[in-house]
Motif scaffolding. Structure first.
Motif, PDB file in Angstrom:
ATOM      1  N   ILE A 168     -43.267 -82.218   3.862  1.00  0.00           N
ATOM      2  CA  ILE A 168     -43.196 -83.682   3.852  1.00  0.00           C
ATOM      3  C   ILE A 168     -44.001 -84.267   5.009  1.00  0.00           C
ATOM      4  CG2 ILE A 168     -40.890 -83.743   2.799  1.00  0.00           C
ATOM      5  CD1 ILE A 168     -39.779 -84.453   5.566  1.00  0.00           C
ATOM      6  N   ASN A 169     -44.459 -85.479   4.805  1.00  0.00           N
ATOM      7  CA  ASN A 169     -45.039 -86.283   5.874  1.00  0.00           C
ATOM      8  C   ASN A 169     -43.880 -87.028   6.511  1.00  0.00           C
ATOM      9  OD1 ASN A 169     -46.188 -88.287   7.477  1.00  0.00           O
ATOM     10  ND2 ASN A 169     -47.807 -88.791   6.015  1.00  0.00           N
ATOM     11  N   ILE A 170     -43.549 -86.724   7.751  1.00  0.00           N
ATOM     12  CA  ILE A 170     -42.362 -87.304   8.377  1.00  0.00           C
ATOM     13  C   ILE A 170     -42.410 -88.823   8.392  1.00  0.00           C
ATOM     14  CG2 ILE A 170     -43.340 -87.177  10.710  1.00  0.00           C
ATOM     15  CD1 ILE A 170     -39.643 -86.685   9.651  1.00  0.00           C
TER      16      ILE A 170
ATOM     17  N   GLN B  74     -37.967 -74.703  15.539  1.00  0.00           N
ATOM     18  CA  GLN B  74     -39.073 -73.752  15.479  1.00  0.00           C
ATOM     19  C   GLN B  74     -39.093 -72.836  16.715  1.00  0.00           C
ATOM     20  OE1 GLN B  74     -43.090 -75.258  15.630  1.00  0.00           O
ATOM     21  NE2 GLN B  74     -42.490 -77.154  16.656  1.00  0.00           N
ATOM     22  N   TYR B  75     -38.577 -73.351  17.842  1.00  0.00           N
ATOM     23  CA  TYR B  75     -38.510 -72.507  19.045  1.00  0.00           C
ATOM     24  C   TYR B  75     -37.485 -71.389  18.859  1.00  0.00           C
ATOM     25  CZ  TYR B  75     -37.510 -70.871  23.756  1.00  0.00           C
ATOM     26  OH  TYR B  75     -37.312 -70.070  24.850  1.00  0.00           O
ATOM     27  N   PHE B  76     -36.298 -71.763  18.374  1.00  0.00           N
ATOM     28  CA  PHE B  76     -35.253 -70.758  18.178  1.00  0.00           C
ATOM     29  C   PHE B  76     -35.577 -69.823  17.011  1.00  0.00           C
ATOM     30  CE2 PHE B  76     -32.583 -73.670  20.729  1.00  0.00           C
ATOM     31  CZ  PHE B  76     -32.062 -72.746  21.613  1.00  0.00           C
TER      32      PHE B  76
ATOM     33  N   PHE C  54     -33.837 -83.098   4.746  1.00  0.00           N
ATOM     34  CA  PHE C  54     -35.272 -82.892   4.620  1.00  0.00           C
ATOM     35  C   PHE C  54     -35.635 -81.848   3.579  1.00  0.00           C
ATOM     36  CE2 PHE C  54     -34.667 -84.600   8.878  1.00  0.00           C
ATOM     37  CZ  PHE C  54     -35.661 -85.552   8.944  1.00  0.00           C
ATOM     38  N   LYS C  55     -34.623 -81.182   3.012  1.00  0.00           N
ATOM     39  CA  LYS C  55     -34.880 -80.112   2.057  1.00  0.00           C
ATOM     40  C   LYS C  55     -34.674 -80.536   0.613  1.00  0.00           C
ATOM     41  CE  LYS C  55     -33.736 -76.486   5.387  1.00  0.00           C
ATOM     42  NZ  LYS C  55     -32.921 -75.297   5.664  1.00  0.00           N
TER      43      LYS C  55
ATOM     44  N   LEU D 246     -46.498 -73.694  19.644  1.00  0.00           N
ATOM     45  CA  LEU D 246     -45.702 -74.278  18.564  1.00  0.00           C
ATOM     46  C   LEU D 246     -46.353 -75.560  18.047  1.00  0.00           C
ATOM     47  CD1 LEU D 246     -42.120 -73.799  20.049  1.00  0.00           C
ATOM     48  CD2 LEU D 246     -43.349 -72.330  18.448  1.00  0.00           C
ATOM     49  N   LEU D 247     -45.899 -75.996  16.890  1.00  0.00           N
ATOM     50  CA  LEU D 247     -46.473 -77.166  16.231  1.00  0.00           C
ATOM     51  C   LEU D 247     -45.815 -78.454  16.710  1.00  0.00           C
ATOM     52  CD1 LEU D 247     -46.480 -75.767  12.570  1.00  0.00           C
ATOM     53  CD2 LEU D 247     -48.392 -75.773  14.186  1.00  0.00           C
ATOM     54  N   THR D 248     -46.498 -79.575  16.496  1.00  0.00           N
ATOM     55  CA  THR D 248     -45.887 -80.877  16.747  1.00  0.00           C
ATOM     56  C   THR D 248     -44.853 -81.144  15.662  1.00  0.00           C
ATOM     57  OG1 THR D 248     -47.501 -82.063  15.392  1.00  0.00           O
ATOM     58  CG2 THR D 248     -48.036 -81.753  17.743  1.00  0.00           C
ATOM     59  N   ILE D 249     -44.053 -82.166  15.844  1.00  0.00           N
ATOM     60  CA  ILE D 249     -43.041 -82.539  14.840  1.00  0.00           C
ATOM     61  C   ILE D 249     -43.700 -82.790  13.490  1.00  0.00           C
ATOM     62  CG2 ILE D 249     -41.324 -84.258  14.174  1.00  0.00           C
ATOM     63  CD1 ILE D 249     -40.411 -82.521  16.493  1.00  0.00           C
ATOM     64  N   GLU D 250     -44.805 -83.542  13.486  1.00  0.00           N
ATOM     65  CA  GLU D 250     -45.488 -83.873  12.237  1.00  0.00           C
ATOM     66  C   GLU D 250     -45.990 -82.614  11.528  1.00  0.00           C
ATOM     67  OE1 GLU D 250     -47.437 -86.713  15.285  1.00  0.00           O
ATOM     68  OE2 GLU D 250     -46.043 -85.014  15.364  1.00  0.00           O
ATOM     69  N   GLU D 251     -46.611 -81.720  12.302  1.00  0.00           N
ATOM     70  CA  GLU D 251     -47.174 -80.496  11.726  1.00  0.00           C
ATOM     71  C   GLU D 251     -46.084 -79.573  11.195  1.00  0.00           C
ATOM     72  OE1 GLU D 251     -51.078 -80.208  14.704  1.00  0.00           O
ATOM     73  OE2 GLU D 251     -49.186 -79.231  15.234  1.00  0.00           O
ATOM     74  N   TYR D 252     -44.990 -79.479  11.951  1.00  0.00           N
ATOM     75  CA  TYR D 252     -43.902 -78.587  11.540  1.00  0.00           C
ATOM     76  C   TYR D 252     -43.223 -79.105  10.272  1.00  0.00           C
ATOM     77  CZ  TYR D 252     -39.814 -75.551  11.832  1.00  0.00           C
ATOM     78  OH  TYR D 252     -38.852 -74.622  11.552  1.00  0.00           O
ATOM     79  N   CYS D 253     -43.067 -80.407  10.158  1.00  0.00           N
ATOM     80  CA  CYS D 253     -42.446 -80.986   8.962  1.00  0.00           C
ATOM     81  C   CYS D 253     -43.286 -80.707   7.713  1.00  0.00           C
ATOM     82  CB  CYS D 253     -42.258 -82.495   9.125  1.00  0.00           C
ATOM     83  SG  CYS D 253     -40.860 -82.934  10.174  1.00  0.00           S
ATOM     84  N   LYS D 254     -44.607 -80.777   7.863  1.00  0.00           N
ATOM     85  CA  LYS D 254     -45.485 -80.480   6.723  1.00  0.00           C
ATOM     86  C   LYS D 254     -45.397 -79.011   6.333  1.00  0.00           C
ATOM     87  CE  LYS D 254     -48.861 -84.150   7.554  1.00  0.00           C
ATOM     88  NZ  LYS D 254     -50.250 -84.503   7.958  1.00  0.00           N
TER      89      LYS D 254
END
Length: 268
Positions: free
Chosen positions: A147-149, A225-227, A266-267, A134-142
């Protein structure tokens, strides 16, 4: 008998402890290095915000007000006062500047908090993320929100407001910038931004509440992202009695809907 002096740090820890006591299995989370790191962040950042608030409201602003009174008395009693074209309102600029600088410090506190929160959440979910690629928080937000968190302050009213005033101080000598923030209706752009003490206090309280909500949102992003993985993958981490239950899959789908609601900011 003399009443014991109020200790704000004691109150902070007690209040947080009461809230965490409501969280299921939080004591177990505290036994892990990841959980301790997140809890330490909460205590540290909350304490810093409380101290910042006390510093400005109890020391800096009262000192600025005192300087106005002292300066006005000196002007009024000066034997050269007929040569001094200074109004009391002009002397208040020292107070206004103190409050404006408070917004600069406040936004820096927020940036530091957000960075620490993202780091702690990534650390908390590191093992789960690595197991499932899975991605990091920063990567998943992008990927998910585009967005850049760390540049997401414009998604929230309070941080957008604080950032606007902060940037006006840092880049425009306290004057309004080209794009006027909607909170300042039809402002006089020839004068610097003026915010009174009570509004400043209210903005600090709003930011503190936002930081609490943001913690839930950032952790939710991590679990979302896990769920969102294939249910067969999620089943591997479930207890045996839950793996074959139809209700389990339905509950996960309901959780995902709740996640979407929590992350609606965030949307935008």
């Amino acid at each position: 008998m003399r009443k014991p002096k109020h200790n704000p740090i004691d109150s902070l820890v007690e209040r947080l402890s009461e809230n965490f006591a409501k969280v299921k299995d939080f004591d177990k989370l505290q036994e892990s290095e990841e959980g301790k790191r997140l809890f330490d962040l909460i205590i540290k950042s909350s304490s810093e915000m409380e101290n910042f608030q006390a510093l400005f409201l109890n020391y800096y602003i009262p000192s600025a007000n005192k300087s106005i009174v002292d300066s006005w008395n000196q002007v009024s009693k000066s034997k050269y006062k007929h040569l001094l074209n200074i109004s009391k309102d002009e002397l208040k600029e020292n107070l206004h500047e103190t409050i404006r600088l408070g917004y600069v410090g406040l936004f820096h506190k927020y940036e530091s908090y957000l960075k620490s929160l993202v780091d702690a959440t990534n650390f908390l979910l590191k093992e789960l993320n690595e197991e499932n690629n899975l991605l990091t928080i920063e990567e998943y937000c992008k990927k998910e929100f585009k967005i850049n968190i760390f540049k997401s302050h414009n998604h929230f009213n309070i941080t957008k407001r604080i950032n606007y005033i902060s940037n006006a101080v840092k880049h425009n000598d306290g004057y309004h910038r080209e794009e006027i923030h909607p909170d300042f209706f039809n402002p006089d752009t020839n004068n610097r931004i003026v915010v009174d003490k009570e509004t400043f206090k209210s903005d600090i309280e709003r930011l503190k509440s936002h930081c609490q909500l943001l913690m839930s949102q950032i952790i939710t992003i991590g679990f979302k992202q896990y769920f969102g993985l294939n249910y067969e993958i999620i089943k591997k981490s479930l207890k045996p009695e839950l793996k074959e239950s139809v209700e389990t899959k339905e509950k996960i789908e309901e959780i995902m809907k709740n996640f979407d609601f929590i992350l609606s900011d965030f949307k935008k």
